[in-house]
Write a protein that holds these residues in place. Structure first.
Motif, PDB file in Angstrom:
ATOM      1  N   SER A  27     -11.127  -7.430   3.172  1.00 21.86           N
ATOM      2  CA  SER A  27     -11.169  -5.957   3.479  1.00 21.86           C
ATOM      3  C   SER A  27      -9.925  -5.503   3.955  1.00 21.86           C
ATOM      4  O   SER A  27      -8.970  -6.136   4.206  1.00 21.86           O
ATOM      5  CB  SER A  27     -12.208  -6.011   4.867  1.00 21.86           C
ATOM      6  N   ALA A  28      -9.812  -3.998   3.791  1.00 18.70           N
ATOM      7  CA  ALA A  28      -8.576  -3.310   4.101  1.00 18.70           C
ATOM      8  C   ALA A  28      -8.935  -2.243   4.993  1.00 18.70           C
ATOM      9  O   ALA A  28      -9.937  -1.552   4.625  1.00 18.70           O
ATOM     10  CB  ALA A  28      -8.024  -2.635   2.832  1.00 18.70           C
ATOM     11  N   THR A  29      -8.193  -1.827   6.145  1.00 19.72           N
ATOM     12  CA  THR A  29      -8.810  -1.034   6.947  1.00 19.72           C
ATOM     13  C   THR A  29      -7.657  -0.095   7.457  1.00 19.72           C
ATOM     14  O   THR A  29      -6.566  -0.349   7.972  1.00 19.72           O
ATOM     15  CB  THR A  29      -9.231  -1.563   8.309  1.00 19.72           C
ATOM     16  N   TYR A  30      -7.632   1.243   7.145  1.00 14.81           N
ATOM     17  CA  TYR A  30      -6.833   2.330   7.494  1.00 14.81           C
ATOM     18  C   TYR A  30      -7.133   2.704   8.887  1.00 14.81           C
ATOM     19  O   TYR A  30      -8.368   3.001   9.234  1.00 14.81           O
ATOM     20  CB  TYR A  30      -6.843   3.402   6.636  1.00 14.81           C
ATOM     21  N   ASN A  31      -5.976   2.744   9.846  1.00 14.55           N
ATOM     22  CA  ASN A  31      -6.449   3.296  11.342  1.00 14.55           C
ATOM     23  C   ASN A  31      -5.896   4.456  11.809  1.00 14.55           C
ATOM     24  O   ASN A  31      -4.566   4.407  11.896  1.00 14.55           O
ATOM     25  CB  ASN A  31      -6.247   2.034  12.094  1.00 14.55           C
ATOM     26  N   LEU A  32      -6.592   5.707  12.055  1.00 12.45           N
ATOM     27  CA  LEU A  32      -5.687   6.750  12.523  1.00 12.45           C
ATOM     28  C   LEU A  32      -6.279   7.041  14.144  1.00 12.45           C
ATOM     29  O   LEU A  32      -5.824   7.937  14.696  1.00 12.45           O
ATOM     30  CB  LEU A  32      -6.375   7.865  11.848  1.00 12.45           C
ATOM     31  N   LEU A  33      -6.669   5.839  14.736  1.00 12.23           N
ATOM     32  CA  LEU A  33      -6.866   5.990  16.124  1.00 12.23           C
ATOM     33  C   LEU A  33      -5.693   6.307  17.020  1.00 12.23           C
ATOM     34  O   LEU A  33      -5.676   6.781  18.244  1.00 12.23           O
ATOM     35  CB  LEU A  33      -7.611   4.719  16.572  1.00 12.23           C
ATOM     36  N   TYR A  41      -4.252   7.386  -2.307  1.00 15.31           N
ATOM     37  CA  TYR A  41      -3.897   5.986  -1.761  1.00 15.31           C
ATOM     38  C   TYR A  41      -3.900   4.858  -2.558  1.00 15.31           C
ATOM     39  O   TYR A  41      -4.537   5.043  -3.537  1.00 15.31           O
ATOM     40  CB  TYR A  41      -4.728   5.957  -0.768  1.00 15.31           C
ATOM     41  N   GLY A  42      -2.972   3.855  -2.644  1.00 12.08           N
ATOM     42  CA  GLY A  42      -3.133   2.612  -3.406  1.00 12.08           C
ATOM     43  C   GLY A  42      -2.980   1.628  -2.734  1.00 12.08           C
ATOM     44  O   GLY A  42      -2.343   1.436  -1.873  1.00 12.08           O
ATOM     45  N   ILE A  43      -3.628   0.420  -3.068  1.00 10.19           N
ATOM     46  CA  ILE A  43      -3.304  -0.831  -2.263  1.00 10.19           C
ATOM     47  C   ILE A  43      -3.195  -1.776  -3.516  1.00 10.19           C
ATOM     48  O   ILE A  43      -4.042  -1.912  -4.598  1.00 10.19           O
ATOM     49  CB  ILE A  43      -4.535  -1.413  -1.793  1.00 10.19           C
ATOM     50  N   PHE A  99      -8.677  12.190  11.808  1.00  5.06           N
ATOM     51  CA  PHE A  99     -10.081  11.495  11.283  1.00  5.06           C
ATOM     52  C   PHE A  99      -9.850  11.673   9.429  1.00  5.06           C
ATOM     53  O   PHE A  99      -9.101  12.422   9.090  1.00  5.06           O
ATOM     54  CB  PHE A  99     -11.364  11.946  11.594  1.00  5.06           C
ATOM     55  N   PHE A 100     -10.592  10.833   8.840  1.00  6.85           N
ATOM     56  CA  PHE A 100     -10.883  11.095   7.242  1.00  6.85           C
ATOM     57  C   PHE A 100     -11.870  11.788   7.339  1.00  6.85           C
ATOM     58  O   PHE A 100     -13.000  11.583   8.059  1.00  6.85           O
ATOM     59  CB  PHE A 100     -11.146   9.691   6.781  1.00  6.85           C
ATOM     60  N   ALA A 104       0.784  -1.226  -0.105  1.00  6.75           N
ATOM     61  CA  ALA A 104      -0.090   0.148   0.121  1.00  6.75           C
ATOM     62  C   ALA A 104       0.911   1.118   0.062  1.00  6.75           C
ATOM     63  O   ALA A 104       2.042   1.394   0.617  1.00  6.75           O
ATOM     64  CB  ALA A 104      -0.909  -0.080   1.159  1.00  6.75           C
ATOM     65  N   ASP A 105       0.392   2.274  -0.568  1.00  6.83           N
ATOM     66  CA  ASP A 105       1.284   3.462  -0.753  1.00  6.83           C
ATOM     67  C   ASP A 105       0.503   4.713  -0.363  1.00  6.83           C
ATOM     68  O   ASP A 105      -0.836   4.737  -0.837  1.00  6.83           O
ATOM     69  CB  ASP A 105       2.026   3.656  -1.707  1.00  6.83           C
ATOM     70  N   THR A 106       0.814   5.832  -0.001  1.00 10.89           N
ATOM     71  CA  THR A 106       0.151   7.017  -0.145  1.00 10.89           C
ATOM     72  C   THR A 106       1.323   7.928  -0.863  1.00 10.89           C
ATOM     73  O   THR A 106       2.378   8.243  -0.434  1.00 10.89           O
ATOM     74  CB  THR A 106      -0.015   7.752   1.094  1.00 10.89           C
TER      75      THR A 106
END
Lengths: 86, 146
Positions: free
Chosen positions: A55-61, A40-42, A67-68, A26-28
């Motif tokens: 599934s793919a989950t981005y986590n900013l917690l 963003y890429g996967i 947040f997004f 994955a990249d940004t």
């Protein structure tokens, strides 16, 4: 009975040891994620050929308050109405 | 975008920050069964707020070590943090693997299994299965247990 249980256990361990693996990159990429459409890429790089991503989950917690606040997939024409119209 | 159609992708906005539904702390993509396979890819856009810096360049996800988790159909799972690759570019390499329930190496398991089978066979031949320890001592060493 004991032997049968033992053999079953060993077979189970062998199967577990043969577990397959997939590699995903994955990249940004870009100057600003507010203005870059493909930021963003996967990429599913390698696997057995019979595996599929569920599934793919981005986590900013880990960053308090982060947040997004918008998301879209312009190449697919996807702009979730409940989630800001980019 | 390679190998997927718009109908293959759905989204879930998870853990709304400060209770605002449109401000998810986690963004999840779900893919239809059999759609996202080897060689496929997606790209998308999403703004972030309060993540390291704003405006956020591609470097920000690496600077913040943001984690990305991948679940596979069949139960395999992997997670990795983004790292900075170059200016305005971060990356994460996720290796997925099925959960191994018992972390015993196969050669070790085979050896332990072999020892167990041999021991049971030996004790049976000597008629010691189910006998008290005093009998073991007498049979194996020829003297009673003190």
């Amino acid at each position: 009975m004991m032997k049968r249980t033992l053999v079953a256990g060993i077979v189970a361990l062998c199967i577990a040891g043969q577990a397959s693996a997939a590699v995903i990159f994955a990249d940004t990429t870009g100057q600003d994620n507010f203005t870059t459409a493909n930021f963003y890429g996967i990429n599913f790089l390698s696997g057995s050929g019979t595996e599929y991503i569920q599934s793919a989950t981005y986590n900013l917690l880990g960053h308090p308050g982060a947040f997004f606040d918008s998301m879209a997939m312009p190449a697919m024409g996807i702009r979730p109405s409940q989630f800001w119209a980019r | 975008m390679t190998g997927l159609a718009a109908g293959d992708v759905t989204f879930a906005l998870l853990d709304p920050v400060n209770g605002v539904p449109s401000h998810p702390g986690r963004l999840q993509f779900n893919f239809a069964p059999g759609s996202f396979g080897v060689g496929d890819s997606i790209r998308f856009a999403a703004d972030t707020d309060y993540l390291v810096s704003d405006p956020a360049s591609g470097t920000v996800f690496g600077q913040g070590s943001v984690p990305l988790s991948i679940s596979m159909y069949g139960g395999a799972f992997g997670e990795a943090n983004f790292f900075v690759v170059a200016a305005t570019w971060s990356g994460a390499v996720i290796n997925t693997a099925a959960v191994v329930p018992v972390p015993v190496p196969v050669p070790g398991a085979l050896m332990l299994g072999g020892i167990g089978v041999s021991l049971v066979g030996y004790l049976r031949r000597r008629g010691l299965m189910g006998q008290p320890l005093t009998m073991w001592r007498e049979t194996l060493w020829g003297q009673p247990l003190r």
